[in-house]
Design an enzyme around this catalytic site. Structure first.
Site, PDB file in Angstrom:
ATOM      1  N   GLY A 232      47.511  68.424 117.292  1.00  0.00           N
ATOM      2  CA  GLY A 232      46.980  68.154 115.963  1.00  0.00           C
ATOM      3  C   GLY A 232      47.906  68.560 114.835  1.00  0.00           C
TER       4      GLY A 232
ATOM      5  N   GLY B 260      44.372  74.001 119.529  1.00  0.00           N
ATOM      6  CA  GLY B 260      44.711  75.045 120.496  1.00  0.00           C
ATOM      7  C   GLY B 260      44.745  76.421 119.854  1.00  0.00           C
ATOM      8  N   PHE B 261      45.599  76.574 118.844  1.00  0.00           N
ATOM      9  CA  PHE B 261      45.680  77.790 118.026  1.00  0.00           C
ATOM     10  C   PHE B 261      46.059  79.032 118.835  1.00  0.00           C
ATOM     11  CE2 PHE B 261      42.285  74.926 116.509  1.00  0.00           C
ATOM     12  CZ  PHE B 261      42.930  74.420 115.394  1.00  0.00           C
TER      13      PHE B 261
ATOM     14  N   GLY C 235      53.396  76.490 111.535  1.00  0.00           N
ATOM     15  CA  GLY C 235      52.115  76.464 112.229  1.00  0.00           C
ATOM     16  C   GLY C 235      51.212  77.644 111.935  1.00  0.00           C
ATOM     17  N   GLU C 236      51.799  78.793 111.657  1.00  0.00           N
ATOM     18  CA  GLU C 236      50.974  79.996 111.606  1.00  0.00           C
ATOM     19  C   GLU C 236      50.989  80.733 110.282  1.00  0.00           C
ATOM     20  OE1 GLU C 236      51.163  81.965 115.815  1.00  0.00           O
ATOM     21  OE2 GLU C 236      52.959  80.767 115.519  1.00  0.00           O
TER      22      GLU C 236
ATOM     23  N   LYS D 143      52.525  65.193 104.135  1.00  0.00           N
ATOM     24  CA  LYS D 143      51.097  65.098 104.439  1.00  0.00           C
ATOM     25  C   LYS D 143      50.692  66.045 105.573  1.00  0.00           C
ATOM     26  CE  LYS D 143      48.903  60.999 104.250  1.00  0.00           C
ATOM     27  NZ  LYS D 143      48.552  59.627 104.701  1.00  0.00           N
TER      28      LYS D 143
ATOM     29  N   ASN E 190      57.263  66.576 106.538  1.00  0.00           N
ATOM     30  CA  ASN E 190      56.265  65.537 106.249  1.00  0.00           C
ATOM     31  C   ASN E 190      55.257  66.129 105.271  1.00  0.00           C
ATOM     32  OD1 ASN E 190      53.780  64.020 106.359  1.00  0.00           O
ATOM     33  ND2 ASN E 190      54.511  63.036 108.230  1.00  0.00           N
TER      34      ASN E 190
ATOM     35  N   GLY F  39      59.332  76.545 110.852  1.00  0.00           N
ATOM     36  CA  GLY F  39      58.019  76.332 111.463  1.00  0.00           C
ATOM     37  C   GLY F  39      56.904  76.777 110.535  1.00  0.00           C
TER      38      GLY F  39
ATOM     39  N   GLN G  95      48.507  71.173 107.735  1.00  0.00           N
ATOM     40  CA  GLN G  95      48.726  72.331 108.609  1.00  0.00           C
ATOM     41  C   GLN G  95      48.548  73.632 107.820  1.00  0.00           C
ATOM     42  OE1 GLN G  95      48.652  72.866 111.608  1.00  0.00           O
ATOM     43  NE2 GLN G  95      50.607  73.279 112.562  1.00  0.00           N
TER      44      GLN G  95
END
Ligand code: MOS
Length: 734
Positions: free
Chosen positions: A477, A249-250, A700-701, A630, A628, A698, A635
């Site tokens: 993902g 998605g991103f 993600g970014e 992995k 995690n 977080g 990510q």
């Protein structure tokens, strides 16, 4: 206030646990939005406008309708009515999620080149696409503004609101800059970028009376549900959104775009289930991407490297019919202890598809300009760029003096420099070679703020020792479902394999969008609270120290025990959010919290052709406690790959005369392939954030930020050339 886990067994959290969705994804058993089918399924395709602003005067669908298999061609003459999207308000994030304010097929107005103006519904995808090419349209064009470079001198300041700051300052940065003994003042440009997730945007919509079900490639099942309810004038409880698997998605699937709405409209019009898979070209034309920017960074320093002034201003764009400002200057308020700081974001509105979030919107491009400027200043001062950063490392948040929740950037640099071998670098540009290649090494800092939001979670423990976690989060993902399974396993003292996580369905308790790097922490926060509640219930049932949770249920003759946190009714959700905001979020805002990191990159540049190869990468992160090993490494690695694309290859080309995207395909919009990516060494400090659930932050970014800066700095080290305009293609090095 860090919540902790019972320490009675070996922790699953932190382990490199395999993804819970790994097997179904690798065997093809996982079903994505476009892989569902229903009896009577029809297929839809879009017709795009070919002017940038004006009106449709005639639209001739006769030839299209005559294509065998075509069921209908919907235009503004015959499409069912849609209600307009809710007005965007600065206090309600969900209203920002309307990708655009256009009332598709309910108007003859055209707002950008590429806007959908008709939808063909047919018995097969091929028939729909063929017919879409046969719709004949004439227009009355009006004047439009599509050229960012021409419009950007007329940008206006972005206002501050509850969600985002357009400007901030400390002291008098311009005056301090004028007096500074050492100064650099540079202008940067970054191009528009587009989303190219592996799974294109896709929707399958199905009506049962006035109840709507959609399978959709979305990051935001809750926003999508409320948006569709508004547009079709039905209660949100009559909309079901199903999105258990999303192929990337991103940010591109965070807002609600034309394809989704028009698939539901086509299903409404035909009384059939309808599927629409956007072509790659349609994704470019109807889904927003990253704004272009121009940026100024001015730095003033004393001879010892102390920053006296930091000025960062930007211009980015919105669509005239939608878009959200991006936090281009966000990192510049936090990273350096400058005595005076000024940041100012400015905006222009263009007649183009509105911009949309794209992994670290703002910071990804803002760190490019800031970190390249810090490097430039280091050379001006004759200092090592890491020493300059450490010299200006703040004790408190520079812009407002808030305490940091945690900050281990110095350690991240120390660890990264060691692993990378920074000490082997000779600082002089063009001083390192490998055969004919010029070798360069560069560093840059990564930064992304940490957020938490309200999430609802239900947890059920069964007498057989299995645990079911239900939460309407999305898994595109990142590994979110795997991490929540690990957390529940520890909290309820069961093996990870005994935990099942149900997600990606709006009938589940609602969670925030998979966006803003906040989903994992937000869901974990509620999941821990739910598990705690469940453990208290077990204690009330007389659980003894050596009794497993399931044994308590067996003893009591209970098949299962379920608890939930939050409330899933609309009203309850609002009330729950307010309570959460007042107690938790406000508390959170006492600290400055961010994910941080240090990128180290090595490039090789061909002195004759200007070809750049990224040959080595080490990234060292300060991202709290890693859940995690992995999925976190994957990510973080993925963000670096995207950053390499942004630095060296990606660029959406827009014709400045008519606003048409000229390279809407992966043949012409270049993203890195495997051969472009070196081994990426990921390391992290694993120091918990004491203000976050389980100490997690977080991730993600953060890892895309700083990447382009590190590459630009390495290219300067290799060649002596400062390139301040992305992407750094070989023509800019000749
Ligand atoms: Mo993101 S750009 O918050 O999906």
């Amino acid at each position: 206030m860090t919540q902790t886990l019972p320490a009675t067994r070996e922790s699953a959290v932190g382990k490199p646990v395999d993804r819970v969705d790994g097997a179904v994804k690798t065997t093809g058993a996982a079903r994505f939005a476009a892989e569902y089918s229903y009896p009577g399924l029809a297929h839809a395709a879009l017709v795009h406008a070919t002017i940038s602003r004006g009106r449709v005067t005639t639209i001739d669908t006769a030839e299209a309708a005559a294509v065998p298999g075509v069921i209908t061609v919907l235009t503004h003459h015959n499409a069912p009515a849609l209600k307009p999207p809710r007005k965007v308000t600065p206090t309600d994030l969900s209203t920002m999620a309307s990708g655009t304010s256009v009332n598709y097929l309910n108007t003859d107005e055209v707002h950008w080149d590429g806007q959908p103006i008709a939808v063909v519904v047919a018995e097969s995808p091929l028939a729909a696409r063929e017919a879409a090419g046969l719709v004949r349209v004439t227009y009355e064009a009006s004047e439009s503004t599509v050229d960012f470079a021409a419009a950007e001198p007329n940008a206006t300041p972005q206002k501050n609101n509850l969600i985002m700051q357009g400007s901030a300052k400390k002291g008098d940065a311009e005056a301090a800059f004028a007096e500074a003994p050492v100064r650099i003042d540079s202008r940067f440009t970054t191009p528009p970028l587009h989303h190219n997730a592996i799974e294109p945007h896709a929707t399958l919509a199905l009506w049962d009376g006035d109840r709507l079900t959609v399978h959709d490639a979305t990051q935001s099942i809750d926003w999508l549900r409320s948006h569709l309810a508004t547009r079709f004038g039905i209660p949100a409880s009559d909309v079901r959104v199903i999105a258990p698997f999303v192929g990337g998605g991103f940010g591109g699937k965070g807002f609600i775009w034309a394809g989704t709405i028009l698939t539901a409209l086509a299903a409404r019009a035909t009384g059939r289930p309808v599927r629409m898979v956007l072509t790659r070209e349609s994704v470019y034309r109807v889904v927003g991407g990253r704004t272009p920017s121009t940026q100024r960074v001015a730095l003033g320093a004393r001879a010892d490297g102390t920053l006296t002034s930091l000025i960062h201003t930007s211009v980015s764009r919105l669509g005239r019919v939608g878009g959200s400002p991006e936090a281009v200057t966000s990192q510049s308020k936090h990273l350096y202890a400058a005595e005076n700081i000024l940041v100012q974001q400015n905006l222009v509105e263009l007649d183009l598809v509105s911009n949309a979030p794209m992994r670290a919107p703002g910071e990804a491009i803002g760190t490019f300009a800031l970190e390249a400027s810090i490097d430039e200043l280091a050379y001006e001062l004759g200092m090592d760029p890491i020493d300059l950063r450490m010299h200006n490392e703040p004790e408190r948040n520079p812009i407002d003096g808030k305490r940091f929740a945690r900050r281990y950037l110095r350690e991240a640099y120390r660890v990264g420099a060691e692993r990378f071998g920074w000490a082997n670098r000779t600082p002089e540009p063009r001083s390192m070679r490998d055969g004919r290649w010029l070798v360069g090494m560069g560093v840059a800092t990564a930064f992304h703020p940490s957020l938490l939001f309200v999430a609802n979670v239900a947890v059920r423990l069964s007498v057989d020792g299995t645990v079911l976690v239900r939460c309407g989060m999305q898994e595109m993902g990142m590994g979110g479902a795997t991490v929540q399974a690990q957390i529940a396993a520890d909290a309820l003292e069961v093996p990870v394999e005994s935990v099942r996580v149900e997600y990606g369905d709006s009938t589940l308790p609602m969670a925030p969008s998979a966006a803003g790097s906040m989903q994992t922490a937000s869901v974990a926060n509620s999941l821990l609270a739910a598990c705690e509640k469940l453990r208290r219930r077990l204690t009330k049932l007389g659980r003894s120290a050596d009794e497993s949770p399931a044994a308590v249920l067996a003893r009591e003759g209970l098949p299962s025990l379920e608890v939930s946190v939050g409330s899933d009714t609309r009203l309850g959700r609002v009330a729950g959010q307010l309570k959460f905001m007042s107690k938790f979020l406000v508390d959170q805002r006492r600290w400055m919290k961010a994910a941080l990191g240090a990128h180290f990159c090595e490039v090789r540049v061909d002195p004759d052709t200007g070809e750049v190869r990224v040959s080595r990468w080490t990234a060292s992160f300060d991202v709290g406690r890693v859940m995690n090993a992995k999925t976190a490494a994957s990510q973080l690695r993925g963000g670096i790959v995207m950053g390499i694309g942004m630095a060296l290859a990606e660029e959406t080309l827009i014709d400045p005369r008519n606003g048409r995207i000229m390279n809407p395909s992966l043949a012409e919009y270049h993203v890195p392939v495997h051969a472009d990516i070196p081994p990426i060494d990921i390391t992290y400090l694993d120091e918990p954030d004491p203000t976050m659930p389980l100490g997690l932050v977080g991730i993600g970014e953060v890892s895309i930020t700083g990447v382009a800066g590190a590459i630009a700095n390495a290219i300067h080290h290799a060649t002596g050339r400062r390139v301040r305009d992305l992407p750094i293609t070989l023509d800019k090095l000749l």
